[in-house]
Design a protein around this motif. Structure first.
Motif, short mmCIF file in Angstrom:
data_model
loop_
_atom_site.label_atom_id
_atom_site.label_comp_id
_atom_site.label_asym_id
_atom_site.label_seq_id
_atom_site.Cartn_x
_atom_site.Cartn_y
_atom_site.Cartn_z
N PRO A 246 9.97 -4.37 3.66
CA PRO A 246 8.51 -4.23 3.70
C PRO A 246 7.99 -4.26 2.26
N VAL A 247 6.95 -5.05 2.01
CA VAL A 247 6.55 -5.28 0.63
C VAL A 247 5.03 -5.28 0.45
N VAL A 248 4.64 -5.11 -0.80
CA VAL A 248 3.32 -5.50 -1.27
C VAL A 248 3.50 -6.84 -1.96
N ILE A 249 2.75 -7.84 -1.52
CA ILE A 249 2.87 -9.17 -2.10
C ILE A 249 1.52 -9.57 -2.68
N LYS A 250 1.52 -10.07 -3.91
CA LYS A 250 0.30 -10.46 -4.60
C LYS A 250 0.41 -11.91 -5.03
N ILE A 251 -0.47 -12.74 -4.50
CA ILE A 251 -0.53 -14.15 -4.87
C ILE A 251 -1.55 -14.31 -5.98
N SER A 252 -1.11 -14.82 -7.11
CA SER A 252 -1.97 -14.90 -8.29
C SER A 252 -2.47 -16.31 -8.56
N ASP A 253 -1.83 -17.32 -7.96
CA ASP A 253 -2.23 -18.69 -8.26
C ASP A 253 -1.79 -19.59 -7.11
N LEU A 254 -2.71 -20.38 -6.61
CA LEU A 254 -2.40 -21.30 -5.51
C LEU A 254 -3.10 -22.62 -5.76
N ILE A 255 -2.33 -23.69 -5.84
CA ILE A 255 -2.87 -25.03 -6.04
C ILE A 255 -2.42 -25.91 -4.87
N LEU A 256 -3.40 -26.37 -4.08
CA LEU A 256 -3.11 -27.21 -2.93
C LEU A 256 -3.84 -28.54 -2.99
N ILE B 185 0.73 -32.22 -5.24
CA ILE B 185 1.69 -31.34 -5.88
C ILE B 185 1.22 -29.92 -5.60
N ASN B 186 1.86 -29.25 -4.68
CA ASN B 186 1.45 -27.92 -4.26
C ASN B 186 2.25 -26.86 -5.01
N ARG B 187 1.56 -25.78 -5.38
CA ARG B 187 2.22 -24.72 -6.15
C ARG B 187 1.63 -23.38 -5.79
N VAL B 188 2.48 -22.38 -5.68
CA VAL B 188 2.02 -21.01 -5.45
C VAL B 188 2.86 -20.06 -6.30
N THR B 189 2.20 -19.13 -6.97
CA THR B 189 2.87 -18.10 -7.77
C THR B 189 2.56 -16.74 -7.15
N PHE B 190 3.58 -15.94 -6.99
CA PHE B 190 3.39 -14.64 -6.36
C PHE B 190 4.41 -13.65 -6.91
N GLU B 191 4.08 -12.38 -6.77
CA GLU B 191 5.01 -11.30 -7.11
C GLU B 191 5.03 -10.31 -5.96
N TYR B 192 6.08 -9.52 -5.90
CA TYR B 192 6.25 -8.62 -4.76
C TYR B 192 7.06 -7.40 -5.17
N HIS B 193 6.82 -6.30 -4.47
CA HIS B 193 7.66 -5.12 -4.63
C HIS B 193 7.72 -4.36 -3.31
N GLN B 194 8.78 -3.62 -3.14
CA GLN B 194 9.00 -2.92 -1.88
C GLN B 194 7.96 -1.81 -1.69
N LEU B 195 7.47 -1.69 -0.46
CA LEU B 195 6.55 -0.61 -0.13
C LEU B 195 7.24 0.73 -0.32
N ASP B 196 6.56 1.67 -1.00
CA ASP B 196 7.15 3.00 -1.13
C ASP B 196 6.82 3.83 0.11
N LEU B 197 7.38 5.04 0.19
CA LEU B 197 7.23 5.86 1.38
C LEU B 197 5.77 6.20 1.66
N GLN B 198 5.01 6.47 0.62
CA GLN B 198 3.61 6.82 0.81
C GLN B 198 2.82 5.64 1.38
N GLU B 199 3.11 4.45 0.88
CA GLU B 199 2.43 3.26 1.38
C GLU B 199 2.81 2.99 2.83
N LYS B 200 4.07 3.24 3.19
CA LYS B 200 4.50 3.05 4.58
C LYS B 200 3.79 4.02 5.50
#
Length: 322
Positions: A212-222, A291-306
């Motif tokens: 389970p994660v928080v995922i943040k997409i910072s750049d998307l080119i379609l 030329i499609n491109r997506v940049t993203f970062e992610y981290h695991q949900l902590d207990l409080q977020e769950k």
């Protein structure tokens, strides 16, 4: 409490066994206290000097992230064994048979699968892989010396085998090669950052995070404007040839996961989602016109977020929260 899928992927990959009557599909038979991802030892990688070959014996059920030469020798009949290989996102895996001594006529087998299978679910899914399901299997007993080296199409592969006579076995050498445009990926870690690029290719690519994660997409080119659409009957990317979708579910196969959000227009900025599913997938569908491109970062949900998520979620499905 961890779900069954998390339990399988995080704690018991090394306790998998083949289900009765279907050797291609793996299921959990037992549980243990060891985390198989501890086998992906960074310390070991640092200790090996340049040019030194890592060698060790394989367990019946094993997981590896390092290059080397690996030998399995049966000390008793071993009917349901598998080894899972995983590399970095930008790596492909090659498996070379150095030595094989098994009784194909007596029912032994040694097969390589291009991807991973857990309980009948495949990664990459059949929709996202360039080969048909049958083409993804390479059976030593059928190919023999004709095909002694097999290369994966992504950063994961596996072998599974049955060896009934004690003393029989095999040796393989595993190497990794660079992949300029990684497509289908399983992340080794619960956090990271990645840029997926599909350059004028008609293909689908999935990035799988088995947490389970928080995922943040910072750049998307379609090649086309702005917009993030939650999955609703009146708001989706239906009919658009190039888009990114976020999927969540309790299994490995992206095609069987629940669609959570569509992104079908380019944007620069930030789109963040919390996804409390056992497995989160970012999937890019490309028509080959851009030329499609997506940049993203992610981290695991902590207990409080769950815990926060549980207040507004439905038990059977995974719904996102912005």
């Amino acid at each position: 409490m961890p779900s069954a899928f998390q339990f399988q992927c995080h704690l018991v990959l090394i306790f998998l066994a083949a289900s009765k009557g279907e050797t291609r599909y793996l299921e959990v038979r037992d549980a243990g206290e060891n985390d198989p991802f501890l086998l992906l030892s960074e310390d070991l990688k640092r200790e090996l000097s340049a040019g030194q070959i890592y060698r060790r014996s394989l367990r019946c059920i094993d997981m590896l992230s390092i290059e080397g030469q690996f030998t399995f020798t049966a000390n008793q009949p071993q009917l349901h064994c598998a080894t899972f290989f995983i590399g970095e996102p930008e790596e492909l895996i090659t498996i070379h048979y150095d030595f094989v001594n098994i009784d194909c006529q007596g029912g032994d087998f040694l097969k390589v699968f291009d991807g991973w299978i857990l309980k009948g679910e495949k990664f990459p899914s059949s929709l996202d892989h360039p080969l048909t399901t049958s083409q993804r299997y390479v059976d030593f007993c059928e190919s023999g010396n004709i095909q002694k080296s097999i290369r994966s199409s992504q950063n994961v592969a596996m072998i599974f085998f049955r060896i009934q006579l004690p003393g029989n076995g095999f040796t393989v050498t595993v190497k990794k090669i660079s992949n300029l445009f990684p497509c289908n990926v399983i992340s080794q870690t619960p956090s990271g950052r990645f840029t997926m690029v599909i350059p004028h290719q008609h293909r689908n690519c999935s990035f799988s995070i088995i947490y389970p994660v928080v995922i943040k997409i910072s750049d998307l080119i379609l090649g086309h404007l702005n917009g993030l659409f939650l999955k609703k009957p009146s708001a989706s990317c239906a009919g658009v040839g190039d888009f990114v979708e976020l999927l969540g579910g309790a299994g490995l196969d992206p095609s069987k996961m629940f669609p959570l959000a569509d992104l079908c227009h380019s944007f620069h900025g930030s789109a963040q989602m919390k996804i409390g599913c056992d497995n989160t997938v970012l999937r890019m569908v490309s028509s080959g016109k851009h030329i499609n491109r997506v940049t993203f970062e992610y981290h695991q949900l902590d207990l409080q977020e769950k815990e926060t998520r549980k207040e507004n979620s439905i038990e059977e499905f995974c719904f996102p929260s912005i």
